[in-house]
Design an enzyme around this catalytic site. Structure first.
Site, PDB file in Angstrom:
ATOM      1  N   SER A 143       3.515  52.497  94.895  1.00 14.24           N
ATOM      2  CA  SER A 143       3.855  51.182  95.437  1.00 14.24           C
ATOM      3  C   SER A 143       5.242  51.235  96.050  1.00 14.24           C
ATOM      4  O   SER A 143       6.067  52.085  95.678  1.00 14.24           O
ATOM      5  CB  SER A 143       3.848  50.149  94.313  1.00 14.24           C
ATOM      6  OG  SER A 143       4.355  48.920  94.771  1.00 14.24           O
ATOM      7  N   TYR A 195       7.369  46.069  86.282  1.00  9.75           N
ATOM      8  CA  TYR A 195       6.434  46.703  87.226  1.00  9.75           C
ATOM      9  C   TYR A 195       7.165  47.799  88.007  1.00  9.75           C
ATOM     10  O   TYR A 195       6.670  48.918  88.147  1.00  9.75           O
ATOM     11  CB  TYR A 195       5.832  45.651  88.163  1.00  9.75           C
ATOM     12  CG  TYR A 195       4.835  46.235  89.142  1.00  9.75           C
ATOM     13  CD1 TYR A 195       3.671  46.867  88.690  1.00  9.75           C
ATOM     14  CD2 TYR A 195       5.059  46.172  90.521  1.00  9.75           C
ATOM     15  CE1 TYR A 195       2.758  47.420  89.593  1.00  9.75           C
ATOM     16  CE2 TYR A 195       4.151  46.708  91.423  1.00  9.75           C
ATOM     17  CZ  TYR A 195       3.003  47.340  90.952  1.00  9.75           C
ATOM     18  OH  TYR A 195       2.104  47.889  91.836  1.00  9.75           O
TER      19      TYR A 195
HETATM   20  P1  NAP Z   1      -6.923  45.613  91.192  1.00  2.84           P
HETATM   21  O1  NAP Z   1      -7.825  45.091  92.250  1.00  2.84           O
HETATM   22  O2  NAP Z   1      -6.532  44.698  90.075  1.00  2.84           O
HETATM   23  O3  NAP Z   1      -7.545  46.952  90.590  1.00  2.84           O
HETATM   24  C1  NAP Z   1      -6.948  47.604  89.506  1.00  2.84           C
HETATM   25  C2  NAP Z   1      -7.886  48.659  88.957  1.00  2.84           C
HETATM   26  O4  NAP Z   1      -7.264  49.303  87.838  1.00  2.84           O
HETATM   27  C3  NAP Z   1      -9.199  48.062  88.477  1.00  2.84           C
HETATM   28  O5  NAP Z   1     -10.262  48.889  88.867  1.00  2.84           O
HETATM   29  C4  NAP Z   1      -9.050  48.071  86.966  1.00  2.84           C
HETATM   30  O6  NAP Z   1     -10.324  48.204  86.376  1.00  2.84           O
HETATM   31  C5  NAP Z   1      -8.201  49.319  86.761  1.00  2.84           C
HETATM   32  N1  NAP Z   1      -7.521  49.338  85.461  1.00  2.84           N
HETATM   33  C6  NAP Z   1      -6.605  48.453  84.999  1.00  2.84           C
HETATM   34  N2  NAP Z   1      -6.249  48.783  83.739  1.00  2.84           N
HETATM   35  C7  NAP Z   1      -6.963  49.891  83.409  1.00  2.84           C
HETATM   36  C8  NAP Z   1      -7.042  50.689  82.247  1.00  2.84           C
HETATM   37  N3  NAP Z   1      -6.321  50.427  81.152  1.00  2.84           N
HETATM   38  N4  NAP Z   1      -7.884  51.748  82.233  1.00  2.84           N
HETATM   39  C9  NAP Z   1      -8.637  52.010  83.340  1.00  2.84           C
HETATM   40  N5  NAP Z   1      -8.606  51.297  84.464  1.00  2.84           N
HETATM   41  C10 NAP Z   1      -7.770  50.248  84.494  1.00  2.84           C
HETATM   42  O7  NAP Z   1      -5.541  46.081  91.849  1.00  2.84           O
HETATM   43  P2  NAP Z   1      -5.249  47.088  93.068  1.00  2.84           P
HETATM   44  O8  NAP Z   1      -4.306  46.387  93.960  1.00  2.84           O
HETATM   45  O9  NAP Z   1      -6.485  47.647  93.610  1.00  2.84           O
HETATM   46  O10 NAP Z   1      -4.406  48.188  92.277  1.00  2.84           O
HETATM   47  C11 NAP Z   1      -4.587  49.578  92.450  1.00  2.84           C
HETATM   48  C12 NAP Z   1      -3.232  50.248  92.476  1.00  2.84           C
HETATM   49  O11 NAP Z   1      -2.525  49.815  93.624  1.00  2.84           O
HETATM   50  C13 NAP Z   1      -2.334  49.949  91.282  1.00  2.84           C
HETATM   51  O12 NAP Z   1      -1.776  51.153  90.801  1.00  2.84           O
HETATM   52  C14 NAP Z   1      -1.250  49.060  91.857  1.00  2.84           C
HETATM   53  O13 NAP Z   1      -0.038  49.223  91.160  1.00  2.84           O
HETATM   54  C15 NAP Z   1      -1.179  49.579  93.275  1.00  2.84           C
HETATM   55  N6  NAP Z   1      -0.610  48.663  94.257  1.00  2.84           N
HETATM   56  C16 NAP Z   1      -1.148  47.431  94.457  1.00  2.84           C
HETATM   57  C17 NAP Z   1      -0.577  46.595  95.401  1.00  2.84           C
HETATM   58  C18 NAP Z   1      -1.092  45.214  95.655  1.00  2.84           C
HETATM   59  O14 NAP Z   1      -0.376  44.384  96.265  1.00  2.84           O
HETATM   60  N7  NAP Z   1      -2.334  44.924  95.283  1.00  2.84           N
HETATM   61  C19 NAP Z   1       0.534  47.011  96.144  1.00  2.84           C
HETATM   62  C20 NAP Z   1       1.044  48.274  95.930  1.00  2.84           C
HETATM   63  C21 NAP Z   1       0.465  49.097  94.992  1.00  2.84           C
HETATM   64  P3  NAP Z   1     -10.817  47.579  84.976  1.00  2.84           P
HETATM   65  O15 NAP Z   1     -10.168  46.238  84.835  1.00  2.84           O
HETATM   66  O16 NAP Z   1     -12.296  47.555  85.155  1.00  2.84           O
HETATM   67  O17 NAP Z   1     -10.371  48.550  83.952  1.00  2.84           O
END
Ligand code: NAP
Length: 243
Positions: free
Chosen positions: A143, A156
């Site tokens: 991120s 975070y």
């Molecule tokens: P998301 O839609 O909430 O997806 C998060 C994923 O992580 C889900 O598949 C969730 O699945 C899984 N997860 C959470 N806790 C877990 C655990 N304990 N064990 C296994 N799986 C787990 O969010 P996203 O935006 O796609 O996030 C993906 C990555 O992108 C993250 O690392 C986040 O920090 C990064 N990111 C996001 C943004 C943003 O603005 N969205 C920006 C920069 C970086 P389950 O709940 O089914 O376990």
């Protein structure tokens, strides 16, 4: 010349929704077989059907990746089915925003364990095979919060900085073994991230954020570099974001 991902075996963590789901599908479209892991088995089952409809193999290995036994179980299942893993996408992650006085010790454990500990466990499980075969790719969906301090994001940012430091060190260790490490650093993405812990589903601002597929494309871009080329850091931001 790009590197073909045809018949490569990929593991995508946090594949049940958002960026991980889009990345798993992009990998399958590029010809990879995909192990999809997260906690929500139902969402993973649906995704696996979509991957199989693309003519690729899919394995659902559900588990909480911040838990040692469950993470090792996921790794065992992946290796038992496919015998090797060529590509690991460390994507699973969580976030809670707010000033420090509103964040709790449980929030600390939750973010550090999901964003850093799960990354460590998955990487430790799959890297030895890559080193042995002298071929592998480890991509991090990090991120902009891993590169900068941001208001209301102390924990975070700390967890994402930890992951970035891990990736940077790993890059040094992996390069001599022909294993490539890439850290993808998106700004805001319109996923399900932080709903109820700092973001609200339906907030019109989310529409200005990157799409999950934009980040998946960046992951694929890093993975498909020619053999002599490695991309360590990809920074991508929505046009409307100031950072
Ligand atoms: P998301 O839609 O909430 O997806 C998060 C994923 O992580 C889900 O598949 C969730 O699945 C899984 N997860 C959470 N806790 C877990 C655990 N304990 N064990 C296994 N799986 C787990 O969010 P996203 O935006 O796609 O996030 C993906 C990555 O992108 C993250 O690392 C986040 O920090 C990064 N990111 C996001 C943004 C943003 O603005 N969205 C920006 C920069 C970086 P389950 O709940 O089914 O376990």
């Amino acid at each position: 010349m790009t590197t073909s991902l045809h018949d490569k075996i990929a593991v995508v963590t946090g594949a049940s929704r958002g960026i991980g789901r889009a990345t798993a599908l992009a990998l399958a479209r590029a010809g990879a077989h995909v192990v999809v892991t997260a906690r929500n088995r139902e969402e993973l089952d649906t995704l696996a059907q979509e991957i199989e409809a693309l003519g690729r193999r899919a394995l659902v290995a559900a588990g909480d990746l911040s838990d040692t036994d469950q993470a090792l179980g996921v790794a065992e299942a992946a290796l038992a089915t496919f015998e090797r893993v060529d590509i690991l996408v460390n994507n699973a992650g969580v976030g809670k925003f707010g000033t420090l006085d509103t964040l709790t010790i449980d929030d600390y454990d939750w973010m550090m364990n999901t964003n850093m500990r799960a990354t460590f466990l998955a990487t430790k499980a799959f890297l030895p095979g890559m080193i042995e075969r002298r071929e592998g790719w480890i991509a991090f969906v990090g991120s902009v919060a891993g590169l900068n301090g941001l208001p209301n994001e102390t924990l975070y940012c700390a967890s994402k900085h930890a992951q970035y430091g891990f990736a940077r060190s790993l890059d040094h260790e992996c390069r001599p073994h022909n294993v490539k490490v890439s850290y993808i650093a998106p700004g805001g993405v319109n996923s399900y991230f932080a709903f109820g812990t700092g973001r609200t589903q339906g907030d019109p601002k989310l529409e200005t954020y990157l799409d999950n597929e934009d980040v998946a494309d960046a992951v694929l871009f890093a993975l498909q570099q020619p053999p002599k080329s490695r991309i360590f850091l990809v920074g991508l931001r929505p046009m409307g974001e100031q950072l």
